[in-house]
Design a protein around this motif. Sequence first.
Motif, PDB file in Angstrom:
ATOM      1  N   ILE A   1      -5.221  -2.061  -9.897  1.00 55.16           N
ATOM      2  CA  ILE A   1      -5.201  -1.224  -8.707  1.00 55.16           C
ATOM      3  C   ILE A   1      -5.391   0.223  -9.150  1.00 55.16           C
TER       4      ILE A   1
ATOM      5  N   PRO B   1      -1.117  -2.389  -1.837  1.00 53.77           N
ATOM      6  CA  PRO B   1      -2.219  -2.855  -0.987  1.00 53.77           C
ATOM      7  C   PRO B   1      -3.552  -2.686  -1.715  1.00 53.77           C
ATOM      8  N   GLY B   2      -4.379  -3.689  -1.638  1.00 54.60           N
ATOM      9  CA  GLY B   2      -5.685  -3.643  -2.288  1.00 54.60           C
ATOM     10  C   GLY B   2      -5.648  -4.038  -3.757  1.00 54.60           C
TER      11      GLY B   2
END
Length: 148
Positions: free
Chosen positions: A8, A126-127
């Motif tokens: 990330i 997130p992601g």
Amino acid sequence: MKVKAYKIPDTSPSFLATAIESWFRSEGFEAQSFAGPEGTYVIQGRKDNFLRFIVGLSAALTVTVGTQPDGALTVAIGAGSWVDKFLAGFAGVFLFAPLAFTAAYGVWKQDNLEDKLWEHIAGRLPGAVEVPVQVPAPQFHPVKLTPS
């Protein structure tokens, strides 16, 4: 101990460590954290009192957050008191049947706690894409032996 790695961008181990410590406190745990070597963070959370111990719910988790050589974030979660619960359950079968139930319930609750923590971590990233965990090569330094 379960270990996961996440790719990330723009997320530091300290950010995730702070989020995990906050989660422990929001769940009613005593929590502490400290920085370790090479940007690693260790977060500990525990709920402990006599009644929880008797019922088999004395839970302790240690989380280590760091980075891999490829820059991926690594998270390792280790649960405490598993051996105690197993031994209490084993003794309970032969000595006192309710003790076996409370030990089994404690193991189940602790496993659910670890699952909830993994869900929280995924929600804070997130992601993020889960990637394989890289195991560092052991450091080997040959020693020259000289006759005495």
